[in-house]
Design a protein around this motif. Structure first.
Motif, mmCIF file in Angstrom:
data_model
loop_
_atom_site.group_PDB
_atom_site.id
_atom_site.type_symbol
_atom_site.label_atom_id
_atom_site.label_comp_id
_atom_site.label_asym_id
_atom_site.label_seq_id
_atom_site.Cartn_x
_atom_site.Cartn_y
_atom_site.Cartn_z
ATOM 1 N N SER A 94 0.908 -1.094 0.090
ATOM 2 C CA SER A 94 0.124 0.059 0.030
ATOM 3 C C SER A 94 0.606 1.308 0.084
ATOM 4 O O SER A 94 1.957 1.326 0.625
ATOM 5 C CB SER A 94 -1.077 -0.185 1.230
ATOM 6 N N LEU A 95 0.482 2.337 -0.951
ATOM 7 C CA LEU A 95 1.237 3.548 -0.952
ATOM 8 C C LEU A 95 0.160 4.474 -0.912
ATOM 9 O O LEU A 95 -0.912 4.368 -1.187
ATOM 10 C CB LEU A 95 2.204 3.577 -2.284
ATOM 11 N N PRO A 96 0.453 5.785 -0.183
ATOM 12 C CA PRO A 96 -0.402 7.060 0.059
ATOM 13 C C PRO A 96 -0.913 7.254 -1.502
ATOM 14 O O PRO A 96 -0.200 7.641 -2.308
ATOM 15 C CB PRO A 96 0.484 7.814 0.771
ATOM 16 N N THR A 97 -2.314 7.453 -1.199
ATOM 17 C CA THR A 97 -3.132 8.282 -2.504
ATOM 18 C C THR A 97 -2.824 9.705 -2.330
ATOM 19 O O THR A 97 -2.507 10.387 -1.609
ATOM 20 C CB THR A 97 -4.501 8.011 -2.455
ATOM 21 N N GLY A 98 -3.182 10.207 -3.581
ATOM 22 C CA GLY A 98 -2.906 11.591 -3.870
ATOM 23 C C GLY A 98 -3.978 12.180 -2.964
ATOM 24 O O GLY A 98 -3.366 13.305 -2.009
ATOM 25 N N ASP A 99 -5.243 11.762 -2.657
ATOM 26 C CA ASP A 99 -6.211 12.745 -1.511
ATOM 27 C C ASP A 99 -5.491 12.538 -0.096
ATOM 28 O O ASP A 99 -5.506 13.246 0.448
ATOM 29 C CB ASP A 99 -7.374 11.782 -1.701
ATOM 30 N N GLU A 100 -4.897 11.122 0.063
ATOM 31 C CA GLU A 100 -4.241 11.067 1.487
ATOM 32 C C GLU A 100 -3.249 12.195 1.741
ATOM 33 O O GLU A 100 -3.004 12.805 2.643
ATOM 34 C CB GLU A 100 -3.879 9.681 1.702
ATOM 35 N N LEU A 101 -2.406 12.359 0.679
ATOM 36 C CA LEU A 101 -1.454 13.080 0.704
ATOM 37 C C LEU A 101 -1.734 14.801 0.785
ATOM 38 O O LEU A 101 -1.069 15.565 1.696
ATOM 39 C CB LEU A 101 -0.347 12.924 -0.449
ATOM 40 N N ALA A 102 -2.734 15.142 0.077
ATOM 41 C CA ALA A 102 -3.399 16.443 0.140
ATOM 42 C C ALA A 102 -3.836 16.675 1.580
ATOM 43 O O ALA A 102 -3.694 17.614 2.080
ATOM 44 C CB ALA A 102 -4.401 16.636 -0.921
ATOM 45 N N ALA A 103 -4.701 15.516 2.011
ATOM 46 C CA ALA A 103 -5.269 15.915 3.462
ATOM 47 C C ALA A 103 -4.036 15.912 4.428
ATOM 48 O O ALA A 103 -4.093 16.809 5.368
ATOM 49 C CB ALA A 103 -6.192 14.768 3.780
ATOM 50 N N ASP A 104 -2.898 15.021 4.251
ATOM 51 C CA ASP A 104 -1.954 15.345 5.203
ATOM 52 C C ASP A 104 -1.156 16.774 5.163
ATOM 53 O O ASP A 104 -0.659 17.146 6.055
ATOM 54 C CB ASP A 104 -0.891 14.108 4.753
ATOM 55 N N ARG A 105 -0.924 17.130 3.922
ATOM 56 C CA ARG A 105 -0.358 18.313 3.541
ATOM 57 C C ARG A 105 -1.037 19.594 4.335
ATOM 58 O O ARG A 105 -0.410 20.624 4.754
ATOM 59 C CB ARG A 105 -0.127 18.478 2.203
ATOM 60 N N THR A 106 -2.421 19.471 4.556
ATOM 61 C CA THR A 106 -3.170 20.577 5.103
ATOM 62 C C THR A 106 -3.598 20.359 6.470
ATOM 63 O O THR A 106 -4.237 21.046 7.082
ATOM 64 C CB THR A 106 -4.195 20.833 4.381
ATOM 65 N N SER A 107 -3.234 19.161 7.058
ATOM 66 C CA SER A 107 -3.487 18.694 8.401
ATOM 67 C C SER A 107 -2.674 19.477 9.175
ATOM 68 O O SER A 107 -1.597 20.037 9.237
ATOM 69 C CB SER A 107 -3.186 17.124 8.529
ATOM 70 N N ASP A 108 -3.337 19.337 10.545
ATOM 71 C CA ASP A 108 -2.746 20.222 11.689
ATOM 72 C C ASP A 108 -1.571 19.340 12.306
ATOM 73 O O ASP A 108 -0.829 19.893 13.201
ATOM 74 C CB ASP A 108 -3.395 20.339 12.898
ATOM 75 N N ASP A 109 -1.704 18.056 12.065
ATOM 76 C CA ASP A 109 -0.579 17.030 12.809
ATOM 77 C C ASP A 109 -0.337 16.196 11.558
ATOM 78 O O ASP A 109 -0.511 15.013 11.428
ATOM 79 C CB ASP A 109 -1.071 16.340 13.802
ATOM 80 N N PRO A 110 0.768 16.495 10.545
ATOM 81 C CA PRO A 110 0.956 15.876 9.352
ATOM 82 C C PRO A 110 2.040 14.819 9.863
ATOM 83 O O PRO A 110 2.566 14.771 10.603
ATOM 84 C CB PRO A 110 1.521 16.945 8.441
#
Length: 316
Positions: A94-110
């Motif tokens: 499993s590798l991170p998806t684009g949606d997961e990376l986008a959400a992580d990039r804008t997260s308060d705790d990436p």
């Protein structure tokens, strides 16, 4: 994190893992697309990478496995390989998806907030989500290679009229320090108007004027593609493994600054054996060191890892 201006000749202790086990030679495969078939062993008969003269760098975590850079040199200090070893689980798991990376990039705790750290940094690059790592090669003294810039692109990225939209890895063998590459912000800031023909590797072209705004990419530079890449033009299904060569403006002048095999996840997932490919050369080099003339993609005999390596270093 490592120093932004990488020290040369720095040796790290090899990683204590299966990578230090003696590897038996394996059978080769027939190759297409202009590659040359060789055995799964080293080019001069050792296991690959050759035990005893290979130093591993720091591993980074990508999906369900690790990716580790290495350098190989003879006892006399002659460079043989700069390579990147992917655990098989990286491409099959499993590798991170684009949606997961986008959400992580804008997260308060990436999770992915530092490209110098083992987990990397989620960034928008090439106008797509990407997970990026900057990792030093353990010994780059006798070659222009300085550090690895590794990108996982779950949704591909623009370029080539849609040629590179498949999920793929960009493996950048950089030839400048991280301080210089860190300062590159794209795509609209190329600091030079043109590249002299003698500096452009044989068979490579700049992108056409109508896509010039996409030329200069953050944390990378300008990308030149081979004119005979099978996915160009308009055949994205043919994209598997393409060598990009890149330029960066240094003191206002263009300079060949990275070699970049782009390899689709599908290609690596199904890969077995060994293939070797030519690295087209310029007439004029930006250095007076040993320059790679080929690169290879290989699996180890136990099929536990996949290696992408520069090799065939020749004095320019």
């Amino acid at each position: 994190m490592f120093e932004r201006s990488l020290p040369t000749g720095t040796h790290r202790q090899p990683k204590l893992s299966r990578r230090q086990l003696l590897r038996a030679a394996g059978a080769g495969t027939l190759c297409g697309g202009g590659s040359v078939a060789v055995g799964a062993s080293g080019d001069d008969g050792e296991g690959f990478p050759p035990e005893g003269i290979t130093t591993y760098g720091e591993a980074v975590t990508l999906g369900d496995g690790e990716v580790t850079p290495f350098s190989t040199a003879t006892p006399a200090g002659v460079p043989k390989y700069h390579g990147v070893e992917f655990d098989r689980e990286v491409v099959t798991g499993s590798l991170p998806t684009g949606d997961e990376l986008a959400a992580d990039r804008t997260s308060d705790d990436p999770t992915y907030d530092d490209k110098y750290a083992p987990t990397g940094q989620a960034r928008e690059i090439h106008r797509r989500e990407s997970l990026q790592f900057f990792v030093p090669f353990p010994d780059a003294e006798a070659t222009p290679v300085t550090f690895l810039g590794l990108n996982w692109n779950p949704d591909g990225h623009p370029g080539g009229g849609g040629a590179w939209a498949k999920p793929h890895f960009d493996v950048h063998f950089h030839m400048l320090g991280t301080d210089t590459v860190d300062a590159i912000v794209g795509p609209d800031c190329a600091p030079y108007d043109g590249i002299p023909d003698e500096q452009i590797p044989t068979g490579y072209n700049r992108s056409p004027p109508e896509t010039a705004a996409e030329r200069y990419i953050t944390d990378m530079g300008e990308h030149l593609a081979p004119a005979d890449a099978p996915e160009l033009p308009g055949n994205p299904a043919a994209f598997t493994n393409t060598l990009i060569q890149g330029f960066v403006g240094v003191d206002g002048d263009p300079e060949l600054a990275f070699l970049e095999p782009m390899l689709t996840r599908e290609y690596l997932r199904e890969f077995a054996g060994t293939e070797r490919f030519e690295v087209p050369q310029p007439s004029v080099y930006p250095h007076d060191q040993r320059h790679p003339t080929t690169y290879s993609v290989r699996t180890d005999p136990a099929d536990e890892s996949i290696v992408v390596a520069l090799q065939g270093f020749e004095q320019v």
